[in-house]
Design a protein around this motif. Structure first.
Motif, PDB file in Angstrom:
ATOM      1  N   PRO B  88     -12.502   8.460 -18.208  1.00 60.24           N
ATOM      2  CA  PRO B  88     -12.297   9.501 -17.200  1.00 60.24           C
ATOM      3  C   PRO B  88     -13.243   9.376 -16.018  1.00 60.24           C
ATOM      4  CG  PRO B  88     -12.423  10.458 -19.379  1.00 60.24           C
ATOM      5  CD  PRO B  88     -12.841   9.049 -19.509  1.00 60.24           C
ATOM      6  N   VAL B  89     -14.481   8.932 -16.286  1.00 60.48           N
ATOM      7  CA  VAL B  89     -15.447   8.805 -15.189  1.00 60.48           C
ATOM      8  C   VAL B  89     -14.969   7.769 -14.175  1.00 60.48           C
ATOM      9  CG1 VAL B  89     -17.811   8.222 -14.640  1.00 60.48           C
ATOM     10  CG2 VAL B  89     -17.334   9.512 -16.677  1.00 60.48           C
ATOM     11  N   THR B  90     -14.542   6.582 -14.678  1.00 59.74           N
ATOM     12  CA  THR B  90     -14.127   5.535 -13.751  1.00 59.74           C
ATOM     13  C   THR B  90     -12.868   5.939 -12.995  1.00 59.74           C
ATOM     14  OG1 THR B  90     -12.929   4.484 -15.540  1.00 59.74           O
ATOM     15  CG2 THR B  90     -15.116   3.686 -15.090  1.00 59.74           C
ATOM     16  N   MET B  91     -11.906   6.562 -13.705  1.00 62.27           N
ATOM     17  CA  MET B  91     -10.661   6.928 -13.021  1.00 62.27           C
ATOM     18  C   MET B  91     -10.926   7.992 -11.956  1.00 62.27           C
ATOM     19  SD  MET B  91      -8.272   5.086 -14.153  1.00 62.27           S
ATOM     20  CE  MET B  91      -8.295   3.836 -15.395  1.00 62.27           C
ATOM     21  N   LEU B  92     -11.825   8.951 -12.270  1.00 68.37           N
ATOM     22  CA  LEU B  92     -12.156   9.996 -11.298  1.00 68.37           C
ATOM     23  C   LEU B  92     -12.810   9.385 -10.070  1.00 68.37           C
ATOM     24  CD1 LEU B  92     -11.853  13.046 -11.395  1.00 68.37           C
ATOM     25  CD2 LEU B  92     -14.236  13.182 -12.027  1.00 68.37           C
ATOM     26  N   MET B  93     -13.763   8.471 -10.280  1.00 67.94           N
ATOM     27  CA  MET B  93     -14.450   7.864  -9.128  1.00 67.94           C
ATOM     28  C   MET B  93     -13.479   7.052  -8.289  1.00 67.94           C
ATOM     29  SD  MET B  93     -18.183   6.729 -10.388  1.00 67.94           S
ATOM     30  CE  MET B  93     -18.674   6.343  -8.733  1.00 67.94           C
ATOM     31  N   LEU B  94     -12.583   6.319  -8.965  1.00 62.43           N
ATOM     32  CA  LEU B  94     -11.629   5.481  -8.233  1.00 62.43           C
ATOM     33  C   LEU B  94     -10.660   6.341  -7.424  1.00 62.43           C
ATOM     34  CD1 LEU B  94     -11.179   2.514  -7.976  1.00 62.43           C
ATOM     35  CD2 LEU B  94      -9.542   2.630  -9.811  1.00 62.43           C
ATOM     36  N   THR B  95     -10.194   7.446  -8.016  1.00 62.31           N
ATOM     37  CA  THR B  95      -9.256   8.307  -7.298  1.00 62.31           C
ATOM     38  C   THR B  95      -9.935   9.004  -6.129  1.00 62.31           C
ATOM     39  OG1 THR B  95      -8.300   8.674  -9.459  1.00 62.31           O
ATOM     40  CG2 THR B  95      -7.437   9.969  -7.675  1.00 62.31           C
ATOM     41  N   GLN B  96     -11.208   9.416  -6.335  1.00 64.77           N
ATOM     42  CA  GLN B  96     -11.940  10.019  -5.213  1.00 64.77           C
ATOM     43  C   GLN B  96     -12.099   9.028  -4.064  1.00 64.77           C
ATOM     44  OE1 GLN B  96     -15.530  11.444  -6.921  1.00 64.77           O
ATOM     45  NE2 GLN B  96     -14.861  13.560  -6.919  1.00 64.77           N
ATOM     46  N   ALA B  97     -12.436   7.772  -4.402  1.00 65.60           N
ATOM     47  CA  ALA B  97     -12.590   6.765  -3.358  1.00 65.60           C
ATOM     48  C   ALA B  97     -11.267   6.541  -2.636  1.00 65.60           C
ATOM     49  CB  ALA B  97     -13.096   5.463  -3.973  1.00 65.60           C
ATOM     50  N   THR B  98     -10.152   6.512  -3.403  1.00 65.88           N
ATOM     51  CA  THR B  98      -8.843   6.310  -2.774  1.00 65.88           C
ATOM     52  C   THR B  98      -8.493   7.463  -1.850  1.00 65.88           C
ATOM     53  OG1 THR B  98      -8.184   5.196  -4.774  1.00 65.88           O
ATOM     54  CG2 THR B  98      -6.454   5.819  -3.267  1.00 65.88           C
ATOM     55  N   LEU B  99      -8.769   8.698  -2.318  1.00 69.07           N
ATOM     56  CA  LEU B  99      -8.457   9.863  -1.492  1.00 69.07           C
ATOM     57  C   LEU B  99      -9.288   9.836  -0.224  1.00 69.07           C
ATOM     58  CD1 LEU B  99      -6.527  12.143  -1.922  1.00 69.07           C
ATOM     59  CD2 LEU B  99      -8.358  13.498  -2.868  1.00 69.07           C
ATOM     60  N   TYR B 100     -10.560   9.442  -0.338  1.00 65.59           N
ATOM     61  CA  TYR B 100     -11.429   9.347   0.826  1.00 65.59           C
ATOM     62  C   TYR B 100     -10.896   8.324   1.826  1.00 65.59           C
ATOM     63  CZ  TYR B 100     -15.609   8.110   3.443  1.00 65.59           C
ATOM     64  OH  TYR B 100     -16.493   7.839   4.442  1.00 65.59           O
ATOM     65  N   ARG B 101     -10.479   7.170   1.304  1.00 62.77           N
ATOM     66  CA  ARG B 101      -9.965   6.124   2.199  1.00 62.77           C
ATOM     67  C   ARG B 101      -8.664   6.566   2.849  1.00 62.77           C
ATOM     68  NH1 ARG B 101     -11.327   0.455   0.849  1.00 62.77           N
ATOM     69  NH2 ARG B 101      -9.156  -0.031   1.110  1.00 62.77           N
ATOM     70  N   ASP B 102      -7.773   7.231   2.070  1.00 63.56           N
ATOM     71  CA  ASP B 102      -6.495   7.654   2.636  1.00 63.56           C
ATOM     72  C   ASP B 102      -6.703   8.736   3.688  1.00 63.56           C
ATOM     73  OD1 ASP B 102      -5.074   5.877   1.266  1.00 63.56           O
ATOM     74  OD2 ASP B 102      -4.221   7.247  -0.201  1.00 63.56           O
ATOM     75  N   ARG B 103      -7.661   9.650   3.422  1.00 65.74           N
ATOM     76  CA  ARG B 103      -7.911  10.702   4.412  1.00 65.74           C
ATOM     77  C   ARG B 103      -8.507  10.127   5.685  1.00 65.74           C
ATOM     78  NH1 ARG B 103     -10.182  15.072   0.323  1.00 65.74           N
ATOM     79  NH2 ARG B 103      -8.240  16.137  -0.147  1.00 65.74           N
ATOM     80  N   ALA B 104      -9.347   9.113   5.549  1.00 62.50           N
ATOM     81  CA  ALA B 104      -9.937   8.495   6.735  1.00 62.50           C
ATOM     82  C   ALA B 104      -8.863   7.861   7.600  1.00 62.50           C
ATOM     83  CB  ALA B 104     -10.970   7.452   6.307  1.00 62.50           C
ATOM     84  N   GLU B 105      -7.746   7.423   6.985  1.00 63.30           N
ATOM     85  CA  GLU B 105      -6.654   6.833   7.760  1.00 63.30           C
ATOM     86  C   GLU B 105      -5.556   7.839   8.047  1.00 63.30           C
ATOM     87  OE1 GLU B 105      -5.302   3.545   5.562  1.00 63.30           O
ATOM     88  OE2 GLU B 105      -7.275   2.604   5.466  1.00 63.30           O
ATOM     89  N   GLY B 106      -5.731   9.107   7.601  1.00 68.08           N
ATOM     90  CA  GLY B 106      -4.702  10.117   7.835  1.00 68.08           C
ATOM     91  C   GLY B 106      -3.449   9.916   7.021  1.00 68.08           C
ATOM     92  N   LYS B 107      -3.557   9.255   5.863  1.00 64.02           N
ATOM     93  CA  LYS B 107      -2.372   8.989   5.044  1.00 64.02           C
ATOM     94  C   LYS B 107      -2.415   9.692   3.703  1.00 64.02           C
ATOM     95  CE  LYS B 107      -2.361   4.558   4.939  1.00 64.02           C
ATOM     96  NZ  LYS B 107      -1.965   3.154   4.802  1.00 64.02           N
ATOM     97  N   ALA B 108      -3.298  10.691   3.558  1.00 70.08           N
ATOM     98  CA  ALA B 108      -3.410  11.357   2.266  1.00 70.08           C
ATOM     99  C   ALA B 108      -2.128  12.104   1.950  1.00 70.08           C
ATOM    100  CB  ALA B 108      -4.576  12.326   2.280  1.00 70.08           C
ATOM    101  N   PRO B 109      -1.723  12.150   0.652  1.00 71.20           N
ATOM    102  CA  PRO B 109      -0.502  12.882   0.313  1.00 71.20           C
ATOM    103  C   PRO B 109      -0.684  14.372   0.538  1.00 71.20           C
ATOM    104  CG  PRO B 109      -1.665  12.208  -1.647  1.00 71.20           C
ATOM    105  CD  PRO B 109      -2.360  11.548  -0.505  1.00 71.20           C
ATOM    106  N   LYS B 110       0.356  15.021   1.077  1.00 78.07           N
ATOM    107  CA  LYS B 110       0.271  16.459   1.326  1.00 78.07           C
ATOM    108  C   LYS B 110       0.434  17.216   0.016  1.00 78.07           C
ATOM    109  CE  LYS B 110       2.249  16.146   5.916  1.00 78.07           C
ATOM    110  NZ  LYS B 110       2.913  14.846   5.754  1.00 78.07           N
ATOM    111  N   ILE B 111      -0.184  18.404  -0.035  1.00 74.79           N
ATOM    112  CA  ILE B 111      -0.091  19.216  -1.249  1.00 74.79           C
ATOM    113  C   ILE B 111       1.338  19.728  -1.410  1.00 74.79           C
ATOM    114  CG2 ILE B 111      -0.964  21.310  -2.342  1.00 74.79           C
ATOM    115  CD1 ILE B 111      -3.592  20.782  -1.039  1.00 74.79           C
ATOM    116  N   THR B 112       2.049  19.922  -0.286  1.00 77.56           N
ATOM    117  CA  THR B 112       3.403  20.460  -0.381  1.00 77.56           C
ATOM    118  C   THR B 112       4.378  19.463  -0.976  1.00 77.56           C
ATOM    119  OG1 THR B 112       3.686  19.761   1.889  1.00 77.56           O
ATOM    120  CG2 THR B 112       3.170  22.073   1.505  1.00 77.56           C
TER     121      THR B 112
END
Lengths: 93, 132
Positions: B88-112
């Protein structure tokens, strides 16, 4: 009879774990972005660890157990380092 | 296939079942890793192999060595504990890094994009409290 079943199921398990490693390699080569490759590498070393444990059962020696333990430890450290690198741009601050 | 010791029937069948179940679950997880479309779907698939897959193989190893050496062999618990704690630790860190990278490019998935929760169906203001 039951030993025949055990022998064949151990062979089938090795085959299935090898297919799982091939799938992880496919994702590692194809993965569109870096995080997909890191995820595939994480899955690859876990599958390799399972294959080591099945080798241990087949050969009847507990030597493979220690190899599996080392793979688990090093794989965790490497995946955490790569995730931190993707997040911050450097692994050690 | 050289050094398999002869086991009693129940131990051989139990080992065969556990090792087959663990390997099959690991393979299903890896196929999911190839077939899912987005990263956020793909991150779920290999955890099937990391929990039940490795668990089945470890239990089979414990049963096999305990019966064949006629003493309890439980050092596989070390690997089980370690994998259960670290995955769980590795998956959480990897997903956080992915979300950070996607948000930096404006491509994060919308909550809706997510399907609505049952509470949202009842109350449209997302508080989960009935208004009547």
């Amino acid at each position: 009879m039951s030993m025949t079943i055990l022998t064949w199921s151990l062979m089938a398990a090795q085959f299935m774990l090898a297919i799982a490693m091939v799938c992880a390699c496919l994702r590692m080569f194809r993965g569109p972005r870096a995080q997909d490759r890191v995820l595939a590498m994480d899955s690859l070393y876990l599958n390799g660890m399972g294959l080591m444990l099945v080798f241990g059962i087949v050969s009847g020696s507990t030597l493979y157990f220690e190899a599996a333990l080392v793979i688990a430890l090093l794989g965790f450290v490497s995946t955490v380092a790569l995730a931190k690198f993707l997040m911050r741009g450097e692994a050690i601050e | 296939m050289i050094a398999i010791k002869t086991l009693p029937d129940w131990a051989a069948l139990l080992t065969a079942f556990l090792v087959l179940a663990g390997a099959a679950l690991t393979m299903i997880g890896a196929i999911g890793l190839v077939r899912f479309r987005s990263f956020y779907e793909r991150v779920h698939a290999p955890t099937l192999g990391a929990t039940l897959g490795i668990g089945g193989v470890l239990l089979a190893s414990m049963v096999y060595f305990s019966v064949s050496e006629t003493r309890p062999v439980v050092h596989e618990i070390l690997i089980a504990l370690f994998v259960t704690v670290t995955t769980p630790v590795t998956m959480l860190m990897l997903t956080q890094a992915t979300l950070y990278r996607d948000r930096a490019e404006g491509k994060a998935p919308k909550i809706t994009d997510a399907p609505p929760l049952p509470a949202d169906v009842i109350t449209p203001d997302r508080t989960g409290v009935r208004q009547d």
